[in-house]
Design a protein around this motif. Structure first.
Motif, PDB file in Angstrom:
ATOM      1  N   HIS A  48      10.363   2.248   2.845  1.00 28.22           N
ATOM      2  CA  HIS A  48      10.245   3.611   3.390  1.00 28.22           C
ATOM      3  C   HIS A  48       8.781   3.962   3.638  1.00 28.22           C
ATOM      4  CE1 HIS A  48      11.398   7.800   4.050  1.00 28.22           C
ATOM      5  NE2 HIS A  48      10.408   8.159   3.234  1.00 28.22           N
ATOM      6  N   LEU A  49       7.922   3.636   2.682  1.00 26.39           N
ATOM      7  CA  LEU A  49       6.491   3.906   2.857  1.00 26.39           C
ATOM      8  C   LEU A  49       5.906   3.092   3.999  1.00 26.39           C
ATOM      9  CD1 LEU A  49       5.124   4.110  -0.799  1.00 26.39           C
ATOM     10  CD2 LEU A  49       5.167   5.947   0.906  1.00 26.39           C
ATOM     11  N   ALA A  50       6.340   1.834   4.107  1.00 26.27           N
ATOM     12  CA  ALA A  50       5.838   0.991   5.198  1.00 26.27           C
ATOM     13  C   ALA A  50       6.188   1.591   6.548  1.00 26.27           C
ATOM     14  CB  ALA A  50       6.412  -0.417   5.071  1.00 26.27           C
ATOM     15  N   ASP A  51       7.396   2.152   6.628  1.00 30.37           N
ATOM     16  CA  ASP A  51       7.843   2.747   7.885  1.00 30.37           C
ATOM     17  C   ASP A  51       7.129   4.064   8.187  1.00 30.37           C
ATOM     18  OD1 ASP A  51       9.644   3.005  10.177  1.00 30.37           O
ATOM     19  OD2 ASP A  51      10.609   4.595   9.023  1.00 30.37           O
ATOM     20  N   LYS A  52       6.977   4.899   7.165  1.00 26.36           N
ATOM     21  CA  LYS A  52       6.439   6.241   7.370  1.00 26.36           C
ATOM     22  C   LYS A  52       4.910   6.290   7.336  1.00 26.36           C
ATOM     23  CE  LYS A  52      10.500   8.261   7.570  1.00 26.36           C
ATOM     24  NZ  LYS A  52      10.992   8.914   8.808  1.00 26.36           N
ATOM     25  N   ARG A  53       4.279   5.472   6.496  1.00 22.77           N
ATOM     26  CA  ARG A  53       2.844   5.613   6.281  1.00 22.77           C
ATOM     27  C   ARG A  53       2.092   4.292   6.371  1.00 22.77           C
ATOM     28  NH1 ARG A  53       1.901  10.711   2.340  1.00 22.77           N
ATOM     29  NH2 ARG A  53       3.933  11.698   2.597  1.00 22.77           N
ATOM     30  N   GLY A  54       2.794   3.235   6.719  1.00 15.92           N
ATOM     31  CA  GLY A  54       2.184   1.919   6.735  1.00 15.92           C
ATOM     32  C   GLY A  54       0.960   1.821   7.616  1.00 15.92           C
ATOM     33  N   ARG A  55       1.058   2.331   8.836  1.00 15.96           N
ATOM     34  CA  ARG A  55      -0.061   2.214   9.772  1.00 15.96           C
ATOM     35  C   ARG A  55      -1.282   2.970   9.267  1.00 15.96           C
ATOM     36  NH1 ARG A  55       1.346   3.258  15.937  1.00 15.96           N
ATOM     37  NH2 ARG A  55       2.654   1.469  15.382  1.00 15.96           N
ATOM     38  N   LEU A  56      -1.056   4.171   8.726  1.00 19.00           N
ATOM     39  CA  LEU A  56      -2.169   4.978   8.215  1.00 19.00           C
ATOM     40  C   LEU A  56      -2.827   4.301   7.023  1.00 19.00           C
ATOM     41  CD1 LEU A  56      -3.695   7.679   8.411  1.00 19.00           C
ATOM     42  CD2 LEU A  56      -2.006   8.645   6.838  1.00 19.00           C
ATOM     43  N   LEU A  57      -2.021   3.734   6.128  1.00 24.43           N
ATOM     44  CA  LEU A  57      -2.560   3.056   4.954  1.00 24.43           C
ATOM     45  C   LEU A  57      -3.366   1.826   5.351  1.00 24.43           C
ATOM     46  CD1 LEU A  57       0.555   3.283   2.569  1.00 24.43           C
ATOM     47  CD2 LEU A  57      -1.606   4.498   2.295  1.00 24.43           C
ATOM     48  N   CYS A  58      -2.844   1.062   6.297  1.00 23.86           N
ATOM     49  CA  CYS A  58      -3.551  -0.150   6.733  1.00 23.86           C
ATOM     50  C   CYS A  58      -4.890   0.191   7.382  1.00 23.86           C
ATOM     51  CB  CYS A  58      -2.687  -0.945   7.707  1.00 23.86           C
ATOM     52  SG  CYS A  58      -1.321  -1.839   6.921  1.00 23.86           S
ATOM     53  N   SER A  59      -4.898   1.237   8.182  1.00 28.03           N
ATOM     54  CA  SER A  59      -6.144   1.621   8.848  1.00 28.03           C
ATOM     55  C   SER A  59      -7.192   2.079   7.846  1.00 28.03           C
ATOM     56  CB  SER A  59      -5.879   2.736   9.868  1.00 28.03           C
ATOM     57  OG  SER A  59      -5.437   3.920   9.218  1.00 28.03           O
ATOM     58  N   ALA A  60      -6.745   2.592   6.689  1.00 29.56           N
ATOM     59  CA  ALA A  60      -7.678   3.033   5.651  1.00 29.56           C
ATOM     60  C   ALA A  60      -7.999   1.909   4.662  1.00 29.56           C
ATOM     61  CB  ALA A  60      -7.086   4.226   4.895  1.00 29.56           C
ATOM     62  N   GLY A  61      -7.439   0.713   4.897  1.00 29.75           N
ATOM     63  CA  GLY A  61      -7.687  -0.414   4.000  1.00 29.75           C
ATOM     64  C   GLY A  61      -7.031  -0.255   2.649  1.00 29.75           C
ATOM     65  N   SER A  85       0.496  -7.507   4.700  1.00 27.84           N
ATOM     66  CA  SER A  85      -0.771  -7.248   4.018  1.00 27.84           C
ATOM     67  C   SER A  85      -0.802  -5.849   3.414  1.00 27.84           C
ATOM     68  CB  SER A  85      -1.929  -7.405   5.018  1.00 27.84           C
ATOM     69  OG  SER A  85      -1.769  -6.486   6.094  1.00 27.84           O
ATOM     70  N   LEU A  86       0.232  -5.048   3.690  1.00 31.52           N
ATOM     71  CA  LEU A  86       0.289  -3.691   3.160  1.00 31.52           C
ATOM     72  C   LEU A  86       0.605  -3.687   1.667  1.00 31.52           C
ATOM     73  CD1 LEU A  86       0.411  -0.584   3.580  1.00 31.52           C
ATOM     74  CD2 LEU A  86       2.826  -0.879   4.231  1.00 31.52           C
ATOM     75  N   PHE A  87       1.301  -4.721   1.207  1.00 33.75           N
ATOM     76  CA  PHE A  87       1.786  -4.739  -0.169  1.00 33.75           C
ATOM     77  C   PHE A  87       0.940  -5.654  -1.057  1.00 33.75           C
ATOM     78  CE2 PHE A  87       5.830  -4.205   2.335  1.00 33.75           C
ATOM     79  CZ  PHE A  87       5.924  -2.833   2.122  1.00 33.75           C
ATOM     80  N   HIS A  88       0.698  -5.186  -2.271  1.00 32.73           N
ATOM     81  CA  HIS A  88       0.104  -6.022  -3.316  1.00 32.73           C
ATOM     82  C   HIS A  88       1.159  -6.153  -4.397  1.00 32.73           C
ATOM     83  CE1 HIS A  88      -3.246  -7.594  -5.866  1.00 32.73           C
ATOM     84  NE2 HIS A  88      -2.413  -7.207  -6.808  1.00 32.73           N
ATOM     85  N   ILE A  89       1.890  -7.278  -4.385  1.00 33.64           N
ATOM     86  CA  ILE A  89       3.005  -7.498  -5.303  1.00 33.64           C
ATOM     87  C   ILE A  89       2.600  -8.585  -6.287  1.00 33.64           C
ATOM     88  CG2 ILE A  89       5.440  -8.124  -5.497  1.00 33.64           C
ATOM     89  CD1 ILE A  89       5.691  -7.348  -2.491  1.00 33.64           C
ATOM     90  N   SER A  90       2.587  -8.258  -7.560  1.00 34.50           N
ATOM     91  CA  SER A  90       2.116  -9.239  -8.546  1.00 34.50           C
ATOM     92  C   SER A  90       2.601  -8.868  -9.931  1.00 34.50           C
ATOM     93  CB  SER A  90       0.587  -9.293  -8.543  1.00 34.50           C
ATOM     94  OG  SER A  90       0.048  -8.070  -9.040  1.00 34.50           O
ATOM     95  N   THR A  91       2.391  -9.784 -10.873  1.00 35.56           N
ATOM     96  CA  THR A  91       2.650  -9.482 -12.277  1.00 35.56           C
ATOM     97  C   THR A  91       1.583  -8.519 -12.780  1.00 35.56           C
ATOM     98  OG1 THR A  91       1.298 -11.315 -13.082  1.00 35.56           O
ATOM     99  CG2 THR A  91       3.621 -11.773 -12.639  1.00 35.56           C
ATOM    100  N   ILE A  92       1.824  -7.947 -13.943  1.00 34.10           N
ATOM    101  CA  ILE A  92       0.883  -6.984 -14.501  1.00 34.10           C
ATOM    102  C   ILE A  92      -0.471  -7.635 -14.766  1.00 34.10           C
ATOM    103  CG2 ILE A  92       1.663  -7.385 -16.875  1.00 34.10           C
ATOM    104  CD1 ILE A  92       0.492  -4.048 -15.351  1.00 34.10           C
ATOM    105  N   HIS A  93      -0.478  -8.879 -15.237  1.00 31.80           N
ATOM    106  CA  HIS A  93      -1.749  -9.557 -15.519  1.00 31.80           C
ATOM    107  C   HIS A  93      -2.561  -9.748 -14.240  1.00 31.80           C
ATOM    108  CE1 HIS A  93       0.730 -10.717 -19.014  1.00 31.80           C
ATOM    109  NE2 HIS A  93      -0.408 -10.695 -19.684  1.00 31.80           N
ATOM    110  N   PHE A 199      -5.189   1.841  -4.202  1.00 28.33           N
ATOM    111  CA  PHE A 199      -3.728   1.782  -4.298  1.00 28.33           C
ATOM    112  C   PHE A 199      -3.183   3.209  -4.445  1.00 28.33           C
ATOM    113  CE2 PHE A 199      -5.426  -2.084  -6.353  1.00 28.33           C
ATOM    114  CZ  PHE A 199      -4.889  -3.052  -5.509  1.00 28.33           C
ATOM    115  N   PRO A 200      -3.013   3.933  -3.349  1.00 29.74           N
ATOM    116  CA  PRO A 200      -2.528   5.317  -3.450  1.00 29.74           C
ATOM    117  C   PRO A 200      -1.068   5.413  -3.903  1.00 29.74           C
ATOM    118  CG  PRO A 200      -2.725   4.650  -1.156  1.00 29.74           C
ATOM    119  CD  PRO A 200      -3.338   3.553  -1.962  1.00 29.74           C
ATOM    120  N   TYR A 201      -0.351   4.278  -3.865  1.00 31.91           N
ATOM    121  CA  TYR A 201       1.026   4.226  -4.376  1.00 31.91           C
ATOM    122  C   TYR A 201       1.119   3.022  -5.314  1.00 31.91           C
ATOM    123  CZ  TYR A 201       2.014   7.344  -0.459  1.00 31.91           C
ATOM    124  OH  TYR A 201       1.995   8.387   0.430  1.00 31.91           O
TER     125      TYR A 201
END
Length: 625
Positions: A48-61, A85-93, A199-201
């Protein structure tokens, strides 16, 4: 696989989207019971975020962070949301390291303090009364080594995140990352702002098992940055590790969301887990598993049977008899299958019960009996530090060598062999280094050959002497010619582990890799199976943290239990209830619970009074004859 994105939204999903669409977005805590699809809700939120705010987030790095509990979970989420490249998906470490990695001066300062703490701990130990001379000598040596390590920190150019700690080489381990990053976040407002800006989200999967210090660090970041949106997805009833945060506090301006649906369990199993949860947080799940029949959705009825058997019988024979009874009663021969395709799991409380049957009893005892919580809990999934390198690096290297898989061999060695570090290779003849490693690998391969008499210590000494693979620095005190008990909590456990034969490592690997129908109550969280048989045997388990006898009330509470209950503290009953809920909720269709009880009649009476199981579903040894 993107199928989860096509699943219709639940009310909880709509509530999450409402939080994300606000200006500024609203943080939330979602409590979602077993089988509810909380990870599906998380993935939908990301999409949902990728669809609604993805472009704005990417432009802001900026990126959307998704923190998971395991690498497997991270991989599943990446597969669902697709490459971006919009997502940072990882373990907590990995997430924590990505946050702190650029701040090398802060890392250096923390390492210096941490080494100082270790020196102080050993000095305090040295000064205790009645400490043996040999122990004092060992502590003096460790203090000297730590002081030398402290002096070497100034020569470390860059700190990295690796498997085990080696401060003098600039390597921080898993435990260091969990301490370091929250500490720095707590001390430095600027770092909190930097994280919120990058990481605003931030979404946290399995939040109930997240380290409490990490949880607090995230809450501190949110407190300083109202525009930051944090979403916790979890279920306190599924917190089965003592180190987890459990309930996440909901701030006044946050939204508490409850996802009540259960899409996994048959009606019989759903009724049982709702009854289990009734004495906990009282959350009632609805719906249950459905199947299409001629285009019409129908509930899967399933079964939930309880067998109460005396604890003086041959347990293996009884379990085989129960499986035969279930196969006949449900007309399902797959209950008898030991293959993965049979989709049946026998859940035992602790590894000892599986270890005795599968061939690693000494290894289990070594890492469990009178061991620290980190060792005993880490045994369930191979993360206990003494065995982690075996599962993640040593055995994969041996298997690759057996299969002449040169690509995998060199990949592992490049990552894990100290001899192949860039700094070490300078001025070296690479071919000669590789020849030495090949010789060491052949020795390692022979240690794991059939009928080998080698021990775990033999393997660790080989790795230490040849530097074939890096080993955890905590093995250092154990690999000297005459190990001296430093009176640390796990010294004797590690000594016993090192004395285990190689064949037990191989048996343990087969178990961890699910090449048998056995699994532990702890080890199946997040999994699901058509057929589940839960084995309850407090006597064989010998696990003080849990007591099914006390939970089912056929064993009285101790004075300590009563005191904790009066003070509203967590009790053995609370922990056991959560564990039982997790076990039973793994079943998609048929569930059987087998209790080996000291007094069958008392057990039956106590369970009937709690109305967990219907009377006609409770069976005894007479049904197996």
């Amino acid at each position: 696989m993107r199928s989860r994105l096509g699943i219709p939204d639940t009310q909880a999903d709509l509530d999450v989207k409402g939080c994300l669409d606000r200006e500024p977005p609203r943080s939330f805590v979602m409590v979602a019971g077993a089988g509810s699809g909380k990870t599906t809700s998380l993935i939908k939120a990301m999409a949902h975020l990728a669809d609604k705010r993805g472009r704005l987030l990417c432009s802001a790095g900026q990126k959307i962070a998704c923190i998971t509990y395991t690498e497997v979970a991270a991989g599943e989420i990446k597969a669902d949301v697709g490459p971006s490249s919009l997502f940072h998906i990882s373990t907590i470490h990995s997430f924590l390291w990505s946050v702190i990695k650029p701040f090398q001066s802060d890392i250096r300062a923390w390492v210096i303090v941490r080494i100082g703490e270790k020196i102080a701990e050993r000095r305090a130990h040295w000064e205790k009364p009645r400490i043996q001379a040999r122990t004092k000598a060992r502590l003096e040596l460790e203090i000297a080594e730590l002081e030398a390590e402290l002096q070497s920190i100034s020569h470390v150019k860059t700190f990295t995140y690796g498997f085990g700690s080696s401060y003098s080489e600039g390597i921080l381990g898993h435990d260091d990352i969990l301490r370091l990053t929250p500490a720095c976040i707590g001390l430095h407002p600027l770092l909190r702002n930097i994280v919120a800006k990058a990481f605003p989200y931030i979404f946290i999967d399995e939040s109930q098992d997240t380290n409490p210090d990490v949880t607090q660090a995230l809450l501190d970041i949110a407190r300083d940055n109202p525009a930051l949106c944090i979403g916790f997805f979890g279920d306190p009833m599924q917190r089965i590790y003592m180190s987890g945060a459990g309930d996440i506090p909901v701030n006044d301006d946050w939204l508490a969301i409850t996802k009540r649906e259960n899409f996994r369990c048959s009606t019989s199993v759903l009724n049982l887990i709702n009854a289990v949860r009734a004495s906990g947080d009282g959350l009632v799940q609805n719906r249950g598993r459905m199947i299409l029949n001629d285009g019409v959705e129908e509930s899967v009825e399933g079964t939930a049977n309880l067998f109460i058997l005396p604890n003086n019988v041959d347990r293996s024979s009884c379990l085989n008899a129960v499986r035969n009874w279930l196969a006949a009663e449900t007309r399902d021969e797959m209950w008898l299958s030991d293959l993965r395709e049979g989709d049946v799991r026998l859940l035992v409380l602790v590894h000892r019960m599986a270890a005795n049957r599968l061939g690693f009893p000494n290894l289990y005892s070594a890492l469990h009996d009178r061991a620290s919580l980190s060792l005993s809990e880490g045994l369930s999934d191979g993360t206990a530090w003494p065995i982690r390198s075996v599962i993640q690096h040593i055995l994969p290297l041996v298997m690759a060598a057996r299969e002449n898989d040169d690509f995998s061999i060199i990949s592992i060695l490049r990552r894990e062999s100290p001899k192949l570090e860039s700094a070490r290779l300078q001025g070296q003849i690479v071919a000669a280094v590789l020849a030495e490693l090949a010789q060491a690998l052949e020795q390692l391969k022979q240690m794991f050959a059939e009928n080998s008499q080698s021990t775990v210590k033999d393997v660790m000494l080989l790795l230490k002497d040849t530097e074939l693979l890096r080993i955890d620095d905590r093995f250092g005190v154990h690999l000297v010619a005459e190990p001296v008990d430093d009176e640390s909590i796990d010294f004797n456990n590690v000594q016993a582990y090192l004395a285990c034969g190689i064949e037990e490592l191989l048996a343990y690997r087969r178990y961890i890799d699910e090449e048998s129908p056995f699994a532990t109550h702890h080890g199946v969280k997040g999994a699901q199976f058509e057929r589940v048989l839960v084995v309850i045997d407090d006597e064989e388990a010998g696990f003080g943290q849990y007591s099914y006898g006390k939970y089912f009330k056929y064993v009285p509470l101790s004075e300590n239990d009563e005191a904790k209950l009066a003070n509203n503290e967590e009790t053995v009953v609370d922990r056991t209830r959560r564990l039982f809920y997790v076990c039973c909720s793994r079943s998609m269709k048929d569930l059987a619970v087998v209790i080996f009880a000291p007094d069958v009649d008392a057990c039956r009476t106590a369970i009937l009074e709690q109305t967990l199981f219907a009377q006609d579903s409770i069976r005894g040894v007479e049904h197996l004859q």
